[in-house]
Design a protein around this motif. Structure first.
Motif, PDB file in Angstrom:
ATOM      1  N   TYR A  10       1.026  -1.168   0.180  1.00 15.44           N
ATOM      2  CA  TYR A  10      -0.017  -0.065   0.002  1.00 15.44           C
ATOM      3  C   TYR A  10       0.925   1.247   0.045  1.00 15.44           C
ATOM      4  O   TYR A  10       1.990   1.216   0.525  1.00 15.44           O
ATOM      5  CB  TYR A  10      -0.843   0.112   1.238  1.00 15.44           C
ATOM      6  CG  TYR A  10      -0.302   0.370   2.505  1.00 15.44           C
ATOM      7  CD1 TYR A  10      -0.044   1.523   2.987  1.00 15.44           C
ATOM      8  CD2 TYR A  10       0.295  -0.590   3.446  1.00 15.44           C
ATOM      9  CE1 TYR A  10       0.150   1.810   4.115  1.00 15.44           C
ATOM     10  CE2 TYR A  10       0.894  -0.331   4.460  1.00 15.44           C
ATOM     11  CZ  TYR A  10       0.990   1.115   5.104  1.00 15.44           C
ATOM     12  OH  TYR A  10       1.470   1.265   6.056  1.00 15.44           O
ATOM     13  N   GLU A  11       0.193   2.325  -0.585  1.00 20.45           N
ATOM     14  CA  GLU A  11       1.186   3.513  -0.427  1.00 20.45           C
ATOM     15  C   GLU A  11      -0.034   4.667   0.079  1.00 20.45           C
ATOM     16  O   GLU A  11      -1.233   4.693  -0.208  1.00 20.45           O
ATOM     17  CB  GLU A  11       1.525   3.860  -2.042  1.00 20.45           C
ATOM     18  CG  GLU A  11       2.263   5.067  -2.035  1.00 20.45           C
ATOM     19  CD  GLU A  11       2.676   5.370  -3.524  1.00 20.45           C
ATOM     20  OE1 GLU A  11       2.634   6.670  -3.958  1.00 20.45           O
ATOM     21  OE2 GLU A  11       2.868   4.485  -4.375  1.00 20.45           O
ATOM     22  N   VAL A  12       0.685   5.571   0.959  1.00 23.81           N
ATOM     23  CA  VAL A  12      -0.191   6.441   1.639  1.00 23.81           C
ATOM     24  C   VAL A  12       0.651   7.980   1.288  1.00 23.81           C
ATOM     25  O   VAL A  12       1.799   8.272   1.362  1.00 23.81           O
ATOM     26  CB  VAL A  12      -0.246   6.360   2.996  1.00 23.81           C
ATOM     27  CG1 VAL A  12      -0.909   7.754   3.622  1.00 23.81           C
ATOM     28  CG2 VAL A  12      -1.108   5.252   3.210  1.00 23.81           C
TER      29      VAL A  12
ATOM     30  N   THR B  77      -4.358  10.436   0.805  1.00 23.31           N
ATOM     31  CA  THR B  77      -4.888   9.477  -0.147  1.00 23.31           C
ATOM     32  C   THR B  77      -4.514   8.313  -0.026  1.00 23.31           C
ATOM     33  O   THR B  77      -2.933   7.924   0.840  1.00 23.31           O
ATOM     34  CB  THR B  77      -4.423   9.858  -1.398  1.00 23.31           C
ATOM     35  OG1 THR B  77      -3.327   9.888  -1.800  1.00 23.31           O
ATOM     36  CG2 THR B  77      -5.137  11.069  -1.994  1.00 23.31           C
ATOM     37  N   MET B  78      -4.761   6.994  -0.324  1.00 27.18           N
ATOM     38  CA  MET B  78      -4.012   5.724  -0.122  1.00 27.18           C
ATOM     39  C   MET B  78      -4.451   4.914  -1.238  1.00 27.18           C
ATOM     40  O   MET B  78      -5.502   4.890  -1.962  1.00 27.18           O
ATOM     41  CB  MET B  78      -4.896   4.883   1.048  1.00 27.18           C
ATOM     42  CG  MET B  78      -4.494   3.675   1.204  1.00 27.18           C
ATOM     43  SD  MET B  78      -5.399   2.728   2.453  1.00 27.18           S
ATOM     44  CE  MET B  78      -4.255   3.114   3.873  1.00 27.18           C
ATOM     45  N   ARG B  79      -3.376   4.002  -1.719  1.00 24.29           N
ATOM     46  CA  ARG B  79      -3.757   3.132  -2.844  1.00 24.29           C
ATOM     47  C   ARG B  79      -3.100   1.984  -2.357  1.00 24.29           C
ATOM     48  O   ARG B  79      -2.016   1.641  -1.753  1.00 24.29           O
ATOM     49  CB  ARG B  79      -2.863   3.431  -3.955  1.00 24.29           C
ATOM     50  CG  ARG B  79      -3.059   2.819  -5.358  1.00 24.29           C
ATOM     51  CD  ARG B  79      -2.194   3.085  -6.501  1.00 24.29           C
ATOM     52  NE  ARG B  79      -1.651   2.447  -6.729  1.00 24.29           N
ATOM     53  CZ  ARG B  79      -0.414   2.343  -7.378  1.00 24.29           C
ATOM     54  NH1 ARG B  79      -0.176   3.260  -8.162  1.00 24.29           N
ATOM     55  NH2 ARG B  79       0.106   0.998  -7.701  1.00 24.29           N
TER      56      ARG B  79
ATOM     57  N   TYR C 169      -8.433   7.573   3.151  1.00 28.25           N
ATOM     58  CA  TYR C 169      -8.604   7.153   4.638  1.00 28.25           C
ATOM     59  C   TYR C 169      -8.867   8.207   5.672  1.00 28.25           C
ATOM     60  O   TYR C 169      -8.376   9.303   5.303  1.00 28.25           O
ATOM     61  CB  TYR C 169      -7.551   6.263   4.877  1.00 28.25           C
ATOM     62  CG  TYR C 169      -6.147   6.907   5.311  1.00 28.25           C
ATOM     63  CD1 TYR C 169      -5.909   7.006   6.484  1.00 28.25           C
ATOM     64  CD2 TYR C 169      -5.212   7.242   4.209  1.00 28.25           C
ATOM     65  CE1 TYR C 169      -4.831   7.850   6.839  1.00 28.25           C
ATOM     66  CE2 TYR C 169      -4.430   8.022   4.721  1.00 28.25           C
ATOM     67  CZ  TYR C 169      -3.919   8.527   5.860  1.00 28.25           C
ATOM     68  OH  TYR C 169      -2.987   8.979   6.287  1.00 28.25           O
TER      69      TYR C 169
ATOM     70  N   LEU D  86     -11.931   3.759   5.141  1.00 31.07           N
ATOM     71  CA  LEU D  86     -11.478   3.642   3.843  1.00 31.07           C
ATOM     72  C   LEU D  86     -12.468   4.237   3.062  1.00 31.07           C
ATOM     73  O   LEU D  86     -13.534   3.672   2.850  1.00 31.07           O
ATOM     74  CB  LEU D  86     -10.967   2.210   3.447  1.00 31.07           C
ATOM     75  CG  LEU D  86      -9.713   1.725   4.237  1.00 31.07           C
ATOM     76  CD1 LEU D  86      -9.716   0.184   3.653  1.00 31.07           C
ATOM     77  CD2 LEU D  86      -8.514   2.699   4.228  1.00 31.07           C
TER      78      LEU D  86
END
Length: 84
Positions: A25-27, A31-33, A63, A72
């Motif tokens: 995951y990337e924050v 935003t979060m992906r 999130y 989320l």
């Protein structure tokens, strides 16, 4: 039976009914992906929501954390709630 745990280093781990797995995951800011989850392929009982759960996580776009709850936000505007 449906949980998610975020670890440092950009990894998450999940339990989706009878299946387990994880991914990256990337924050960035708010935003979060979440990348695709690598999962075990157990046949869960009829009525399981394992596929829907994993599919929803893949659509995470944002999130928020408040009062011990993770929210989320999904790209379609839906929200998933997780309590500690």
């Amino acid at each position: 039976a449906y949980t998610i745990r975020f670890e440092g280093g950009g990894r998450y781990f999940l339990q989706a009914d009878c299946n387990r797995g994880g991914g990256a995951y990337e924050v960035t800011g708010g935003t979060m992906r979440m990348g695709p989850a690598a999962l075990t392929r157990m046949a869960c009982p009829q009525g399981s929501q394992d596929n829907a759960f994993v599919s929803a996580l893949a659509r995470a776009s944002g999130y928020a954390i408040a009062n011990g709850e993770l929210r989320l936000t999904l790209v379609d505007g839906a929200t998933m709630f997780f309590a500690r």
